[in-house]
Design an enzyme around this catalytic site. Structure first.
Site, PDB file in Angstrom:
ATOM      1  N   GLY A  90       0.834  -1.204   0.000  1.00 35.28           N
ATOM      2  CA  GLY A  90       0.000   0.000   0.000  1.00 35.28           C
ATOM      3  C   GLY A  90       0.861   1.243   0.000  1.00 35.28           C
ATOM      4  N   TYR A 134      -3.435   7.235   7.712  1.00 34.41           N
ATOM      5  CA  TYR A 134      -2.183   6.493   7.503  1.00 34.41           C
ATOM      6  C   TYR A 134      -2.179   6.016   6.057  1.00 34.41           C
ATOM      7  CZ  TYR A 134       1.619   3.156   8.221  1.00 34.41           C
ATOM      8  OH  TYR A 134       2.815   2.472   8.140  1.00 34.41           O
ATOM      9  N   ASP A 138      -7.847   5.761  -1.247  1.00 27.03           N
ATOM     10  CA  ASP A 138      -6.957   4.732  -0.705  1.00 27.03           C
ATOM     11  C   ASP A 138      -7.821   3.559  -0.224  1.00 27.03           C
ATOM     12  OD1 ASP A 138      -5.410   3.111   0.928  1.00 27.03           O
ATOM     13  OD2 ASP A 138      -4.265   4.767   1.788  1.00 27.03           O
TER      14      ASP A 138
HETATM   15  C1  LIG Z   1      -5.295   2.939   4.419  1.00 31.06           C
HETATM   16  C2  LIG Z   1      -3.906   2.430   4.297  1.00 31.06           C
HETATM   17  N1  LIG Z   1      -3.148   2.835   3.279  1.00 31.06           N
HETATM   18  C3  LIG Z   1      -1.877   2.400   3.107  1.00 31.06           C
HETATM   19  C4  LIG Z   1      -1.306   1.549   4.018  1.00 31.06           C
HETATM   20  C5  LIG Z   1       0.091   1.068   3.804  1.00 31.06           C
HETATM   21  O1  LIG Z   1       0.066  -0.258   3.418  1.00 31.06           O
HETATM   22  P1  LIG Z   1       1.346  -1.207   3.588  1.00 31.06           P
HETATM   23  O2  LIG Z   1       1.656  -1.225   5.058  1.00 31.06           O
HETATM   24  O3  LIG Z   1       0.905  -2.512   3.066  1.00 31.06           O
HETATM   25  O4  LIG Z   1       2.432  -0.608   2.806  1.00 31.06           O
HETATM   26  C6  LIG Z   1      -2.053   1.105   5.104  1.00 31.06           C
HETATM   27  C7  LIG Z   1      -1.461   0.214   6.109  1.00 31.06           C
HETATM   28  O5  LIG Z   1      -1.928   0.069   7.200  1.00 31.06           O
HETATM   29  C8  LIG Z   1      -3.388   1.549   5.256  1.00 31.06           C
HETATM   30  O6  LIG Z   1      -4.150   1.140   6.275  1.00 31.06           O
END
Ligand SMILES: Cc1ncc(COP(=O)(O)O)c(C=O)c1O
Length: 434
Positions: free
Chosen positions: A107, A134, A234
């Site tokens: 992510g 986040y 997101d």
């Molecule tokens: C809404 C959101 N976006 C992005 C991320 C980042 O993902 P990753 O930890 O798999 O890189 C997270 C991780 O908790 C998330 O909850």
């Protein structure tokens, strides 16, 4: 030395977010299996990544097949069919004009890439971001986040923070109006023509599993459209079926311009994607590359996840089990004063623990104890929120009806034990959490 000691000795704290002494040496369905063969029902689903649970046979087969005849290890300099097919399916899931996909590992890299590409392709350098959001753990994704765990990070120069509307702890009488006013002020101060995009989460997850008031995101998206500001949605935590829709934005009636996927799309393997207008993802070559991105093993995992969601009716299951869990927690709230609020959609659920239902003071220490005690009784989950007091449940989409009842029984017992002072402070002392 046991695994906990070896882990303590060998793995650095900077990549740990521990709430309990959870150990996994295997997994089956919604359960993790410990060193001694004990089974723990995992309501976190590894923070939502284990969308099909553990050891799903179709996912295992897809990965094994792809790995036993590796069609290169990347899409950087060669063409790979499973990755193309995955891109086609994700593009199909996102409405709007001509779109393309970028495939990554996490992510974090998806959000970082999306923001960099949007900035360079549009020539606009400001981004509106929600306080508490986040969006990742790499420099670029941290820079456009607003979560307190990232206060140490260097913010993007163009980051503008606005409040996410919180109906449980509202700022003012009307939380949606309060946030929209902050959005309007940001446009006025910065000049709308400088703002490239707003980053939204259809449900703010790590910021406290906050569900926006009905119509808020649609209103916001409408205002963005008026000024040519892109909406970047997101979907990393709550997308890919978790809310009962394939994409969580569907429940909000919006059509985002750019969508990022992660976590659940890989079913536990490192896989992410950005789906965006072709002019953004085509504006240059060699702009966001990582050697193993788009590798056929992870892409095949993504295809297997999408196939299983359909085959097993997991959208419906997410809706039904989510409702069952939420009504179960509302029942528990009749006897446990610490439950201040139960919220969510599908299998993205937050249980906000408070010291006092009037003041809504976050019950941070109590949340930590409920987590540790529940694990002792066989159920795992973690917590989120600026005050780390919201139990977050993002279990596998395959969660069964009987498992929900088992989980509720355990959490009921764990809350009683915490209320009765049976869980000492020493039980949580080791776990820093967020
Ligand atoms: C809404 C959101 N976006 C992005 C991320 C980042 O993902 P990753 O930890 O798999 O890189 C997270 C991780 O908790 C998330 O909850």
């Amino acid at each position: 030395m046991g695994l906990i000691e070896r882990d303590r000795e060998s793995i650095g704290a900077i990549e740990k977010l521990r709430f309990s002494p959870l150990v996994a040496t295997g997994g089956e369905g919604c359960h993790l299996i410990g060193e001694d063969g004990s089974r723990v029902l995992d309501l976190s689903g590894t923070w939502g990544a284990a969308s099909l649970g553990y050891s799903d046979p179709a996912l295992a087969l897809a990965i094994t097949d792809a790995a036993s005849s590796m069609a290169a290890a990347s899409i950087l300099s060669s063409v790979s069919e499973p990755t193309i097919e995955l891109a086609e399916k994700l593009i199909e899931a996102v409405p709007g004009g001509l779109k393309k996909a970028w495939i990554g590992h996490s992510g974090s890299d998806a959000n970082e890439t999306a923001v960099r590409a949007i900035q360079h392709a549009t020539g606009r350098d400001r981004f509106i971001v929600f306080d508490g959001a986040y969006h990742g753990g790499t420099a670029g994704s941290m820079a456009i986040s607003g979560h307190p765990s990232q206060d140490h990070a260097t913010a993007h120069e163009g980051r503008i923070l606005i409040p996410y509307p919180d109906s449980y702890r509202p700022a003012g009488d009307d939380p949606a109006a309060h946030s929209l006013a902050a959005f309007d002020r940001a446009l006025e101060e910065a000049g709308p023509e400088t703002i490239a995009a707003i980053l939204i989460e259809p449900i703010m997850s790590d910021g406290g599993l906050i569900v926006p008031p009905e119509g808020f995101l649609a209103e916001l998206a409408g205002r963005c459209r008026e000024h040519g500001i892109l909406v970047l949605c997101d979907e990393v935590k709550v997308g890919v079926g978790r809310t009962g829709d394939l994409c969580a934005f569907e429940g909000e009636g919006i059509e985002p311009d750019v969508v990022t996927f992660g976590k659940g799309i890989g079913g536990g393997l490192p896989l992410s994607a950005v789906v965006a207008p072709a002019e953004i993802l085509d504006f240059a070559t060699c702009f966001s590359i990582q050697t193993t991105a788009g590798n056929p093993v992870c892409a095949s995992a993504g295809l297997a996840v999408l196939r299983r969601i359909e085959e097993l009716g997991l959208l419906e299951n997410a809706r039904d089990r989510g409702e069952q869990l939420r009504s179960g927690f509302r029942r528990l709230a009749e006897t446990h004063e610490m439950i201040g609020d139960v919220r969510g959609r599908g299998l993205a659920i937050g249980v906000d623990l408070v010291r006092d239902r009037e003041t809504k003071e976050p019950a941070t220490a109590e949340a930590a104890k409920v987590i540790v005690r529940s694990l002792e009784l066989g159920v795992a989950f973690f917590c989120v929120g600026k005050a780390s007091n919201v139990l977050e449940l993002t279990p596998p989409l395959t969660l069964a009806e009987a498992e929900v009842e088992q989980a509720l029984e355990v959490i009921d017992q764990a809350m009683s034990d915490v209320e009765n002072g049976l869980v000492p402070n020493s039980a949580t002392a080791e776990y820093a959490g967020w």
